[in-house]
Scaffold this active site. Sequence first.
Site, PDB file in Angstrom:
ATOM      1  N   CYS A  37       0.836  -1.205   0.000  1.00 21.37           N
ATOM      2  CA  CYS A  37       0.000   0.000   0.000  1.00 21.37           C
ATOM      3  C   CYS A  37       0.867   1.249   0.000  1.00 21.37           C
ATOM      4  O   CYS A  37       2.069   1.204   0.247  1.00 21.37           O
ATOM      5  CB  CYS A  37      -0.874   0.046   1.264  1.00 21.37           C
ATOM      6  N   CYS A  51      -2.784   4.877   2.920  1.00 22.38           N
ATOM      7  CA  CYS A  51      -3.907   3.955   2.709  1.00 22.38           C
ATOM      8  C   CYS A  51      -4.842   3.950   3.918  1.00 22.38           C
ATOM      9  O   CYS A  51      -4.386   3.872   5.069  1.00 22.38           O
ATOM     10  CB  CYS A  51      -3.380   2.547   2.450  1.00 22.38           C
ATOM     11  N   ARG A  78      -6.695  -0.687   7.724  1.00 17.36           N
ATOM     12  CA  ARG A  78      -6.099  -0.852   9.053  1.00 17.36           C
ATOM     13  C   ARG A  78      -4.625  -1.219   8.911  1.00 17.36           C
ATOM     14  O   ARG A  78      -4.261  -2.094   8.130  1.00 17.36           O
ATOM     15  CB  ARG A  78      -6.845  -1.943   9.815  1.00 17.36           C
ATOM     16  N   CYS A 120      -2.706  -2.958  -3.346  1.00 16.99           N
ATOM     17  CA  CYS A 120      -3.944  -2.778  -2.591  1.00 16.99           C
ATOM     18  C   CYS A 120      -5.023  -2.202  -3.505  1.00 16.99           C
ATOM     19  O   CYS A 120      -4.762  -1.295  -4.303  1.00 16.99           O
ATOM     20  CB  CYS A 120      -3.684  -1.827  -1.428  1.00 16.99           C
ATOM     21  N   CYS A 144      -6.056   1.795  -1.951  1.00 17.63           N
ATOM     22  CA  CYS A 144      -5.238   2.989  -2.190  1.00 17.63           C
ATOM     23  C   CYS A 144      -4.584   2.978  -3.563  1.00 17.63           C
ATOM     24  O   CYS A 144      -3.981   3.975  -3.967  1.00 17.63           O
ATOM     25  CB  CYS A 144      -4.169   3.133  -1.100  1.00 17.63           C
ATOM     26  N   ASP A 155      22.446  23.988  11.647  1.00 16.81           N
ATOM     27  CA  ASP A 155      21.959  25.097  12.469  1.00 16.81           C
ATOM     28  C   ASP A 155      22.690  25.107  13.809  1.00 16.81           C
ATOM     29  O   ASP A 155      22.700  24.111  14.549  1.00 16.81           O
ATOM     30  CB  ASP A 155      20.450  24.943  12.693  1.00 16.81           C
TER      31      ASP A 155
END
Length: 493
Positions: A32, A36, A39, A63, A66, A452
């Site tokens: 997926c 997606c 679950r 899938c 998705c 930084d």
Amino acid sequence: MDPEVAYRAASGRDPRFDGRFFLGVTTTGIYCRPSCPARKPLRRNAVFFPTAAAAVAAGFRACKRCRPDSLPGSRHWDASGDLAARAVRAIRDGVVDELGVAGLARRLAVSERHLHRVLVAEVGASPLQLNRTRRAHTARTLIEQTSLSLTDIAFAAGFGSVRQFNEVMLGEYGVPPSALRRPGAGAASGRAGALGPGDPASDAAPTVVLRLRHRAPYDAVAMRAFQRAHAVAGMDLIGDDGAFTTGVPAPHGTAVATVDWAAASADHLTVRIRPADIADLTGIVAKLRRWLDLDADPQLIAEVLGPDPIIGPLVAARPGLRVPGSLDGAVIAMLTVIGQAVSLKAAAVFAARLVAAFGTSVSDSGLHAFPTPQTVAGAGADALREIGLTGARAAALHALASALARGLELSPASDRAQARRELLALPGIGPWTADYIALRALGDPDAFAPGDLVLRKSLGARTEREASAIASAWSPWRGYAAMHLWTSSAYLP
């Protein structure tokens, strides 16, 4: 991407990670996209692939929910996934309303037919269908929260006619628009009667008051402080009650938006918007949501950052801290270059001088819009030095503005890797600047600037490599970790 990091990103179903990796489920043999809706599997059943082609080669099938595939096994499949994610982000931000599907395809450097094919295959809808749903959601918000007439709302949401508006709303929600009206909807001032695209703001466009919802918690104090620290005289206005007013670029002219911090609540921010044209409202709202980072999931981010011994206490102290985005990526990039190696106060002075010299008036608001890249590029480096910039910084700003004027795209729809390469190729722009622009203008939640000095000092890291190694545990939310470190040190870059 590290498997643990990838699992965290997939757990949040964040579409910003689509195209970066693919999730395979060993118990089902399916792979997926990270976003997606199915679950999510247990960690022990999840494997990750850099491309869809790699997932197919490992024996996984796509899938059906998705749709991470359109040409399974294609060597271009990972690029297609990234294209779909960028297209969805652009549609969300109103590019189709502004440029049409053909313009969106040009911005993504593909043909209109190819864009249509990829989106239908990967998300199950065409660009027009996705934009129609977006308009419907905006229309419903306006119906429920304002007293605008339904005719006004139809044009404000981007529909071309009242008939189209009625048909789409009936198709999306199963009821006519009038049935969605709530008693006691919020007020919206302005001229009564039907509005159409092109009506002048002074006569037609109302001031609309909206409640922009977000997931709790939301650190409004920190966001408000960030806005105050970065306010530019002439471009931004801070009211006596702390309300923050600024211009929002839109197709028919700069809108004026005010964040009413005094009216903020646990689940929404209140904003007042006066567009130049009511048809721009949908795109304006999308930009405001991105600028205020209203779509983040603070609980998910806290699950990753909370247990960390360095960042965890900061997350506990400031739950719901967000990363300020941008209303215009080009403006953020130019302001970033102006502020290189100087204090925030000095940067604000230089920016205010630039706005005063080259900005354009925003209606009758008393504000001015930041000059466009074309204007800054046309002014020349000599004129930029006159506002107080050093020769090197004026040359860097001029080079950036020229690149933006030529087509360098800095938005959530941009190819992040390509944008970074183009930025680093410009004189006077180094990794820190490119990383900061990725965080705010490109909307990359995992952007982190290991060079930084404040971040390195906070982490006790002597080198950029050490800082990167420490921060790797925070992916895919390193941008939020950086914001916590900056905020805790009272440093607002």
